[in-house]
Design a protein around this motif. Structure first.
Motif, PDB file in Angstrom:
ATOM      1  N   ASN A 189       0.795  -1.119  -0.041  1.00 47.73           N
ATOM      2  CA  ASN A 189       0.055  -0.205  -0.077  1.00 47.73           C
ATOM      3  C   ASN A 189       0.877   1.225  -0.124  1.00 47.73           C
ATOM      4  O   ASN A 189       0.532   2.243   0.672  1.00 47.73           O
ATOM      5  N   GLU A 190       2.198   1.255  -0.674  1.00 46.80           N
ATOM      6  CA  GLU A 190       3.021   2.349  -0.860  1.00 46.80           C
ATOM      7  C   GLU A 190       2.876   3.074  -2.143  1.00 46.80           C
ATOM      8  O   GLU A 190       3.583   3.717  -2.597  1.00 46.80           O
ATOM      9  N   CYS A 191       2.053   2.408  -3.059  1.00 43.12           N
ATOM     10  CA  CYS A 191       1.686   3.134  -4.418  1.00 43.12           C
ATOM     11  C   CYS A 191       0.457   3.454  -4.437  1.00 43.12           C
ATOM     12  O   CYS A 191      -0.560   2.773  -3.889  1.00 43.12           O
ATOM     13  N   SER A 194      -3.976   2.252   5.380  1.00 44.90           N
ATOM     14  CA  SER A 194      -4.578   3.753   5.133  1.00 44.90           C
ATOM     15  C   SER A 194      -6.051   3.471   5.346  1.00 44.90           C
ATOM     16  O   SER A 194      -6.721   2.619   5.406  1.00 44.90           O
ATOM     17  N   ALA A 195      -6.675   4.729   5.740  1.00 42.21           N
ATOM     18  CA  ALA A 195      -8.382   4.930   5.837  1.00 42.21           C
ATOM     19  C   ALA A 195      -8.962   4.071   4.663  1.00 42.21           C
ATOM     20  O   ALA A 195     -10.293   3.655   4.954  1.00 42.21           O
ATOM     21  N   VAL A 202      -8.292   1.234   2.827  1.00 44.54           N
ATOM     22  CA  VAL A 202      -8.269   0.308   2.710  1.00 44.54           C
ATOM     23  C   VAL A 202      -9.348  -0.842   3.175  1.00 44.54           C
ATOM     24  O   VAL A 202      -9.574  -1.697   1.928  1.00 44.54           O
ATOM     25  N   PRO A 203     -10.293  -0.585   4.174  1.00 45.98           N
ATOM     26  CA  PRO A 203     -11.254  -1.456   4.243  1.00 45.98           C
ATOM     27  C   PRO A 203     -12.228  -1.215   3.052  1.00 45.98           C
ATOM     28  O   PRO A 203     -13.109  -2.141   3.123  1.00 45.98           O
ATOM     29  N   ASP A 204     -12.289  -0.286   2.365  1.00 44.47           N
ATOM     30  CA  ASP A 204     -13.185  -0.188   1.340  1.00 44.47           C
ATOM     31  C   ASP A 204     -12.887  -0.944  -0.030  1.00 44.47           C
ATOM     32  O   ASP A 204     -13.440  -0.585  -1.065  1.00 44.47           O
ATOM     33  N   LEU A 205     -11.497  -1.203  -0.150  1.00 48.92           N
ATOM     34  CA  LEU A 205     -10.965  -1.666  -1.459  1.00 48.92           C
ATOM     35  C   LEU A 205     -11.660  -3.021  -1.671  1.00 48.92           C
ATOM     36  O   LEU A 205     -12.291  -3.755  -0.497  1.00 48.92           O
ATOM     37  N   PRO A 206     -11.609  -3.542  -2.851  1.00 49.79           N
ATOM     38  CA  PRO A 206     -12.397  -4.864  -3.315  1.00 49.79           C
ATOM     39  C   PRO A 206     -11.222  -5.919  -2.801  1.00 49.79           C
ATOM     40  O   PRO A 206     -10.949  -6.816  -3.630  1.00 49.79           O
ATOM     41  N   LEU A 207     -11.169  -6.265  -1.395  1.00 44.41           N
ATOM     42  CA  LEU A 207     -10.112  -7.362  -1.002  1.00 44.41           C
ATOM     43  C   LEU A 207     -10.700  -8.697  -1.509  1.00 44.41           C
ATOM     44  O   LEU A 207      -9.808  -9.442  -1.372  1.00 44.41           O
ATOM     45  N   GLU A 208     -12.020  -8.746  -1.702  1.00 42.36           N
ATOM     46  CA  GLU A 208     -12.457 -10.266  -2.190  1.00 42.36           C
ATOM     47  C   GLU A 208     -11.722 -10.689  -3.559  1.00 42.36           C
ATOM     48  O   GLU A 208     -11.727 -11.850  -3.906  1.00 42.36           O
ATOM     49  N   LEU A 209     -11.157  -9.823  -4.060  1.00 40.85           N
ATOM     50  CA  LEU A 209     -10.432 -10.171  -5.272  1.00 40.85           C
ATOM     51  C   LEU A 209      -9.220 -10.742  -5.089  1.00 40.85           C
ATOM     52  O   LEU A 209      -8.496 -11.458  -6.011  1.00 40.85           O
ATOM     53  N   CYS A 210      -8.667 -10.717  -3.840  1.00 39.70           N
ATOM     54  CA  CYS A 210      -7.137 -11.204  -3.438  1.00 39.70           C
ATOM     55  C   CYS A 210      -7.308 -12.649  -3.191  1.00 39.70           C
ATOM     56  O   CYS A 210      -8.357 -13.255  -2.846  1.00 39.70           O
ATOM     57  N   ARG A 211      -6.340 -13.384  -3.547  1.00 39.49           N
ATOM     58  CA  ARG A 211      -6.103 -14.796  -3.189  1.00 39.49           C
ATOM     59  C   ARG A 211      -5.567 -14.736  -1.913  1.00 39.49           C
ATOM     60  O   ARG A 211      -5.750 -15.772  -1.116  1.00 39.49           O
ATOM     61  N   ILE A 212      -4.593 -13.846  -1.554  1.00 42.36           N
ATOM     62  CA  ILE A 212      -3.568 -13.891  -0.477  1.00 42.36           C
ATOM     63  C   ILE A 212      -3.860 -12.599   0.177  1.00 42.36           C
ATOM     64  O   ILE A 212      -3.540 -11.644  -0.585  1.00 42.36           O
ATOM     65  N   ALA A 267      -8.163  -3.812  12.439  1.00 43.18           N
ATOM     66  CA  ALA A 267      -8.750  -2.519  11.784  1.00 43.18           C
ATOM     67  C   ALA A 267      -9.510  -3.161  10.808  1.00 43.18           C
ATOM     68  O   ALA A 267     -10.808  -2.523  10.630  1.00 43.18           O
ATOM     69  N   LEU A 268      -9.308  -3.868   9.975  1.00 45.20           N
ATOM     70  CA  LEU A 268     -10.180  -4.366   8.943  1.00 45.20           C
ATOM     71  C   LEU A 268     -11.597  -4.890   9.424  1.00 45.20           C
ATOM     72  O   LEU A 268     -12.367  -4.750   8.806  1.00 45.20           O
ATOM     73  N   VAL A 269     -11.551  -5.631  10.531  1.00 49.23           N
ATOM     74  CA  VAL A 269     -12.722  -6.281  11.004  1.00 49.23           C
ATOM     75  C   VAL A 269     -13.267  -5.393  12.284  1.00 49.23           C
ATOM     76  O   VAL A 269     -14.096  -5.754  12.945  1.00 49.23           O
TER      77      VAL A 269
END
Length: 314
Positions: A140-142, A167-168, A170-180, A190-192
Motif C-alpha cells: 500500500n505504498e503505491c 490507510s483509511a 483500505v477497508p473499502d477496497l475490493p479485497l475479495e479479489l485477492c487470493r492471499i 482494523a479491517l474487522v
C-alpha cells in the motif's frame, strides 16, 4: 528467463531509506542525536522483490524511481529482479526517515514521491504485459491500489496483497479479489473493526466471515504466524532470537512465502522458510542488507530447532 514465463509481478514502492540509529525513539518536543546514519535501498515493494529473488523466486518489479537515484536499481538487478519495467522519472523518489532504537524497534516517516505517480494508462500497460498464470503482489505504498486490484483480477492474475501501511481507504477496497492477504495483528483488527488486543481466533473468525474465499496470512511477531483458508488454520511458532532491527522482517517473510508458493511448496514449508528468513532478518541492521539468501535460510533450517505447528481443520 523468457519474457512469457509466469512470474510474480510486484507492483511496489522503491524508496531511499535514511536510517538513523538512536538510543530510543524520539519523543514529542525532543531533539535527539543519532549515533549513525546510513542511506540504503528500501520501500516495502523493493524489499519484497529482493526477498523474492534471494529466495529463488521469479520476480519482475513494477515501480517508479527518481532518475537521480538510479543507483538504487543495482541491488535489485544484482539480486536477480527483472527491473526493465521500472520507470525513471524527473521527480523525487519515495524516501523514508527511519529511527531504529537500541531495542531494535523502529519508527518511520514516509514520503511517497515517485511511488504515487502511476496513472491508469501505465497500469493497463503493465497488466497487459503479464503472462497468464502469474501473480501480482501489492503493498500500500503505491497509488491506485483499487485500479490495480481490478485490472489484475480482470486479467485472471492471482493477487497477493499486503495492505501496509494501512490507510483509511483500505477497508473499502475490493479485497475479495485477492487470493492471499498478508496482515499483522493491528491491520487485521482494523479491517474487522475489533481492538488490537482481540483474541487471534476472534480476528480470524471475523476475517473468514468477511473474506471467506481469501487465504489469510496473519503475522504475530514473536508469537508466530497463523494461516487460514476455507476453515483450515495453521499456527506456527516464531524462532526465539534477539532483534537488532525489525525494519524489513515482514517484507522478508512475504518474499520467502511467495517464492515458496510459486515453486508449489506446501503451506507448512512456505511458513517454515518465511519464518526462518524473517528471524534471520531481524538480527541484522538495515533493510536491503538484512534480507538473507536462500543458502543462509536453508542452513538455519538445518541448525535451528523445528518450530511447533498446530493444525485446526473443520
Amino acid at each position: 528467463m523468457p519474457r512469457d514465463t509466469p512470474k510474480i509481478y510486484n507492483y511496489g514502492s522503491i524508496n531511499i531509506d535514511y536510517v538513523y540509529r538512536v538510543p530510543h525513539l524520539v519523543r514529542p518536543g525532543e531533539t535527539l542525536a543519532s549515533t549513525s546514519l546510513s542511506q540504503v535501498l528500501g520501500g516495502k515493494g523493493a524489499n519484497q522483490s529482493l526477498a523474492l529473488a534471494r529466495a529463488g523466486g521469479n520476480v519482475a518489479h513494477w515501480g517508479r524511481l527518481g532518475e537521480s537515484d538510479r543507483w538504487a536499481l543495482g541491488a535489485l538487478g544484482d539480486a536477480g529482479v527483472d527491473i526493465q519495467d521500472v520507470e525513471l522519472t524527473a521527480g523525487a523518489s519515495g524516501h523514508a526517515l527511519i529511527q531504529v532504537d537500541d531495542a531494535g524497534e523502529n519508527a518511520i516517516i514516509l514520503h511517497p514521491g515517485a511511488n504515487h505517480g502511476f496513472d491508469e494508462a501505465r497500469l493497463k500497460t503493465l497488466v497487459g504485459s503479464a503472462h497468464t498464470g502469474s501473480w501480482v503482489l501489492m503493498q500500500n505504498e503505491c497509488n491506485a491500489a483499487e485500479s490495480m486490484l481490478r485490472l489484475a483480477a480482470d486479467s485472471d492474475l492471482s493477487i497477493a496483497f499486503n495492505p501496509a501501511p494501512l490507510s483509511a481507504d483500505v477497508p473499502d477496497l475490493p479485497l475479495e479479489l485477492c487470493r492471499i492477504l498478508f496482515l499483522n495483528r493491528g491491520e487485521a483488527a482494523a479491517l474487522v473493526e475489533q481492538p488490537e488486543t482481540a483474541n487471534v481466533d476472534a480476528l480470524l473468525d471475523a476475517l473468514a466471515a468477511r473474506l471467506p474465499a481469501v487465504e489469510i496470512v496473519l503475522t504475530l511477531g514473536g508469537d508466530g504466524v497463523c494461516h487460514q483458508y476455507r476453515g483450515t488454520r495453521l499456527t506456527m511458532a516464531a524462532h526465539a532470537v534477539e532483534a537488532v532491527d525489525t525494519t524489513a522482517a515482514g517484507d522478508t517473510f512475504i518474499g520467502y512465502f511467495m517464492a515458496a508458493r510459486q515453486r508449489g511448496d506446501e503451506i507448512e514449508q512456505a511458513l517454515r522458510l518465511a519464518t526462518t528468513a524473517s528471524a534471520l532478518c531481524v538480527q541484522q541492521a538495515g533493510a536491503e542488507p538484512s534480507i538473507p539468501t536462500a543458502e543462509t535460510v536453508e542452513s538455519a533450517l538445518k541448525e535451528w530447532p523445528t518450530l511447533a505447528l498446530e493444525r485446526l481443520a473443520p
